[in-house]
Design a protein around this motif. Structure first.
Motif, short mmCIF file in Angstrom:
data_model
loop_
_atom_site.label_atom_id
_atom_site.label_comp_id
_atom_site.label_asym_id
_atom_site.label_seq_id
_atom_site.Cartn_x
_atom_site.Cartn_y
_atom_site.Cartn_z
N VAL A 152 -1.58 8.06 1.23
CA VAL A 152 -0.31 8.31 1.77
C VAL A 152 -1.80 8.77 3.08
N ILE A 153 -2.72 9.41 2.99
CA ILE A 153 -3.73 10.46 4.03
C ILE A 153 -3.77 9.17 4.53
N MET A 155 -2.55 6.69 4.99
CA MET A 155 -1.12 6.42 5.73
C MET A 155 -0.70 6.74 7.55
N SER A 156 -1.55 7.98 6.97
CA SER A 156 -0.86 8.84 8.28
C SER A 156 -0.99 9.06 8.95
N ARG A 209 -0.58 1.04 -1.98
CA ARG A 209 0.92 1.55 -2.78
C ARG A 209 2.21 0.49 -2.85
N GLU A 217 6.64 -2.35 -11.71
CA GLU A 217 7.70 -2.73 -11.96
C GLU A 217 7.24 -3.83 -13.33
N LEU A 308 10.10 -18.55 7.23
CA LEU A 308 10.56 -18.33 6.43
C LEU A 308 11.01 -19.32 6.15
N VAL B 424 3.11 13.31 10.68
CA VAL B 424 3.20 12.02 9.99
C VAL B 424 2.42 11.73 8.55
N LEU B 425 2.38 13.54 7.54
CA LEU B 425 1.41 13.60 6.47
C LEU B 425 3.00 14.02 5.62
N ASN B 428 5.87 11.85 5.70
CA ASN B 428 6.05 10.70 4.58
C ASN B 428 5.91 12.05 3.46
#
Lengths: 325, 446
Positions: A152-153, A155-156, A209, A217, A308, B424-425, B428
């Motif tokens: 997450v970090i 990604m931010s 992620r 899944e 495609l 953004v964090l 998210n």
């Protein structure tokens, strides 16, 4: 199979026509060629003659859709829409607004783009999948929680900061690789290491992620439980069962972007001044070169539609449940 | 008061969100997932941070004409930050510095010429000898500011405690609540201290033309929020309408809608945005008289950008909604409604729409952060917001070449990085919480 491919190819034709109409509306109807000429030649102090010359040089001096002055079929063909569209469909992109041959430029600039995009994709895939597999292997542990938080970090952070930070740290402070530039042949490698590294690092967050969700899944499926019940070790079941079945969505996700690799990466190429198609596009946008932008839009759509098509074919190859229909 | 286009849309958005919130209060099946969100520490903390940003953004969305000669359009935030706006230096200066970044030829009182760093016009001008007094002064001002903030917070807290003592103790004693109060305390006293300090120093330095970086990055919040929210607001109606129609009616409706979104999707989105923005630029250059004020022009371009981003980004959600509707229309309750002769519009509205809402909500929150990030990249390629608009993308774009200077000019990049990363964090983390709470496939929700 061949019949199927032909049908899919035919299906691509209306799509391409749609793209072409859309770009035509954007580039020629929203603003007339006169407006573009004024924009290029300078806003206010421009004579009518200069505008006309500019238009004639680029073939913009025809009517847009319907030429009432001609007779017969030439009413349709002697128009901007027809002339410019046919050129695109034959992959003859014509000359740019600054007078260069776009087709030749694209052919030449395709390879540096590919040299950057292909290693980035492959290394990125490898790193993302291994990270995701590790997180799934150690699921419900602190290692996984830490991994998710890290994702997450990562990604931010904006990709711009990865590039600026990477250039500053590795290029300027540590002086391991040149900050930017490009060279032919094998000499290009030292210029490519840093951009590839940066594109991999900036993609880990969302990539890992995404693959983790895919694997999770599959892990909960019955056949994995059966495999475990038969006494397979966690690692064996993960690699041979989960990975194998998750390959289908992974593969289709990759195949669809394969043709687009030719288009290159916009920001990376311009930051590292790699003479690929990405920086070509950015330069065109900054110079407001409409011919190049239009050619790139069309090329991008063709490549996407090709992607495609390849996806559908690869589905039938890897997944025996999918039949051609 | 002057209402710019984006302002009006923001007000509309606030009204809509409030309405939606009131509607959700009455629905038990929607309150349950929200209770999960409010029970999660990370979810609530990120929500508080988001709301903090939203409040700043809203303050920056109320515009009026400044009194005085200049007659420019300013916002409430600008009005409050007047000292920051007017404390213009000559060029770069480091955070909390009392001296300029560049050396200059100076003439002392006795007429001697010397080569050195001149004092800043505003930053730290109350100090006699910055070298010895500065640290102490900053520490005093910082603790005073913190104290004031803490005091304000304490009064507020005591008020709340006495009011709500009996009824809603969980508001104060719950695990998430305690974390929220702690964060609120930090935020309020921290911003109080920052506001206090920024009157005397440039807390985040100044940029190339001497403008306060702290002011720039605070102003950028609105741009980021506008792009993140208005784009969603523009794309939602299209995505929901087309997605549901395609999935429900199938046949030629489905074919047409699928054709439209495949066509749009096949154009690389950056190129489509670039092409559209180029066209907007040409259009604006040709209709200059319509955009008299710089603020109005920048605002129109921001709105156009949201519009274009909305057009390029509705396809993903539309496809998801189509797939979900295809599944839903075979469900028993929909078939029962059809058998009972309920009109199709009614079925769509009462049975399909509420049952795809969780997908809409999840994708809205997920898209927000990627839109904020996209703004920075687009501004770098010069197809983002107007160059005169304050935005993190423009800040990065202006400062990225300064990393090559010696000593490094890092504060513009650092400030935009810090603020953007926080927003953004938080978005998210909040999106993750919302998804966990609303996604019916998650095991714990069954």
């Amino acid at each position: 199979m061949i019949q199927y491919i032909i049908r899919r190819l035919l299906y691509a034709v209306p799509l391409l026509i749609g793209v072409n109409v859309l770009t035509f509306v954007l580039f020629f109807i929203v603003n007339s060629p006169d407006d573009m000429a004024r924009m290029q030649l300078g806003q206010k102090y421009v004579t009518e003659q200069a505008v006309q010359n500019w238009k004639r040089q680029r073939g913009y001096d025809l009517p847009l859709l319907w030429n009432a002055q001609e007779r017969g079929s030439e009413r349709m063909t002697e128009t901007i829409f027809f002339q410019k569209s046919v050129g695109l469909f034959l992959f003859d992109f014509g000359i740019s607004d600054s007078g260069r041959n776009i087709g030749a430029d694209i052919k030449q600039r395709m390879w540096p783009s590919l040299a950057l995009a292909l290693p980035s994709l492959l290394v990125g895939l490898l790193v993302n999948i291994s990270a995701a597999l590790l997180m799934v292997l150690f699921r419900n542990s602190y290692l996984e929680v830490g991994g998710i938080v890290l994702c997450v970090i990562l990604m931010s952070v904006s990709s711009l900061f990865y590039i600026i930070g990477g250039q500053f740290l590795i290029g300027k402070l540590l002086k391991l690789v040149p900050i930017s530039g490009y060279d032919d042949g094998l000499n290009a490698i030292k210029f490519l290491i840093l951009p590839v590294l940066i594109s991999v690092v900036s993609g880990i967050g969302s990539g890992a992620r995404w693959y983790r969700a895919l694997f999770l899944e599959e892990v909960e499926q019955d056949y994995v439980r059966t495999a475990r019940a038969k006494g397979l070790s966690e690692i064996r079941s993960l690699f041979s069962h989960v990975l194998g079945n998750a390959m289908i969505p992974i593969l289709t996700g990759v195949v669809v972007i394969l043709p687009l690799l030719f288009m290159g990466s916009l920001i990376l190429e311009s930051f590292f001044s790699i003479p690929g198609l990405g920086s070509y596009t950015i330069d065109a946008i900054n110079r407001q070169d409409f011919a190049i932008v239009r050619a790139m839009v069309f090329l991008g759509s063709v490549l996407y539609i090709l992607g495609l098509l390849l996806t559908d074919i690869s589905y039938t190859l890897v997944d025996p449940r999918v039949r051609l229909s | 008061m002057v209402v710019l286009w984006t302002d009006g849309l923001i007000y509309l958005l606030v009204v809509m969100v409030t309405g939606l919130g009131l509607y959700m209060r009455g629905q038990e099946h929607l309150r349950r997932p929200w209770r999960k969100v409010t029970g999660s520490v990370i979810g609530m903390l990120s929500l508080v941070v988001l709301l903090f940003f939203v409040i700043i953004g809203l303050l920056d969305s109320i515009h009026f004409k400044a009194s005085g000669k200049s007659n420019e359009i300013i916002s409430v935030l600008d009005y409050w930050a007047t000292p920051l706006r007017e404390h213009q230096e000559k060029t770069y200066s480091a955070p909390f510095s009392a001296y300029l970044y560049n050396k200059e030829l100076m003439i002392s009182e006795s007429g001697q010429q010397s080569w050195g760093y001149p004092r800043l016009v505003y930053g730290g001008r109350h100090l006699q000898d910055p070298a010895s007094e500065k640290l102490q002064d900053i520490a005093v001002k910082l603790s005073l500011g913190l104290l004031k903030g803490a005091g304000l917070f304490a009064v507020f807290f005591v008020l709340l405690w006495s009011l709500r003592r009996e009824q809603q103790r969980t508001l104060i004693t719950g695990r998430a609540a305690r974390a929220v109060w702690l964060l609120l305390f930090l935020l309020s006293s921290g911003s109080y201290a920052l506001i206090d300090l920024s009157g005397y120093y440039h807390v985040l330095g100044t940029d190339k033309v001497g403008e306060d970086v702290f002011y720039q990055t605070v102003k950028s919040i609105r741009t980021g929020l506008v792009i993140g929210t208005l784009t969603t607001m523009i794309m939602l109606p299209m995505a929901i309408l087309f997605g549901i129609l395609a999935g429900f009616f199938r046949g030629w409706v489905d074919d047409v809608i699928q054709y439209v979104y495949t066509t749009l999707n096949s154009i690389p989105s950056v190129l489509l945005i670039a092409a559209s923005i180029l066209m907007v630029q040409v259009y604006m250059a040709n209709n200059e008289q319509a955009y008299t004020s710089v603020v109005v022009r920048a605002d129109m371009r921001l709105l156009f950008l949201c519009l274009i981003l909305g057009v390029t980004s509705w396809t993903g959600l539309c496809r998801m909604l189509r797939a979900e509707t295809l599944k839903l229309r075979e469900k028993e309750y929909v078939q029962a409604a059809q058998a009972l002769g309920v009109r199709q519009g009614m079925i769509l509205f009462r049975h399909i729409l509420p049952n795809v809402m969780h997908i809409v909500l999840i994708s809205v929150v997920l898209d927000f952060s990627s839109l904020v990030l996209a703004e920075a990249v687009l501004s770098y390629i010069n197809i983002g917001v107007d160059p005169t608009t304050y935005s993190w993308g423009n800040m990065i774009n202006g400062a990225r070449l300064e990393m090559a200077r010696e000593p490094v000019v890092w504060w513009s990049l650092g400030a935009s990085f810090l603020f953007m990363f926080t927003l953004v964090l938080a978005a998210n983390l909040f999106a993750d919480t919302v998804r966990n709470a609303f996604d019916p496939r998650r095991v714990e929700n069954v």
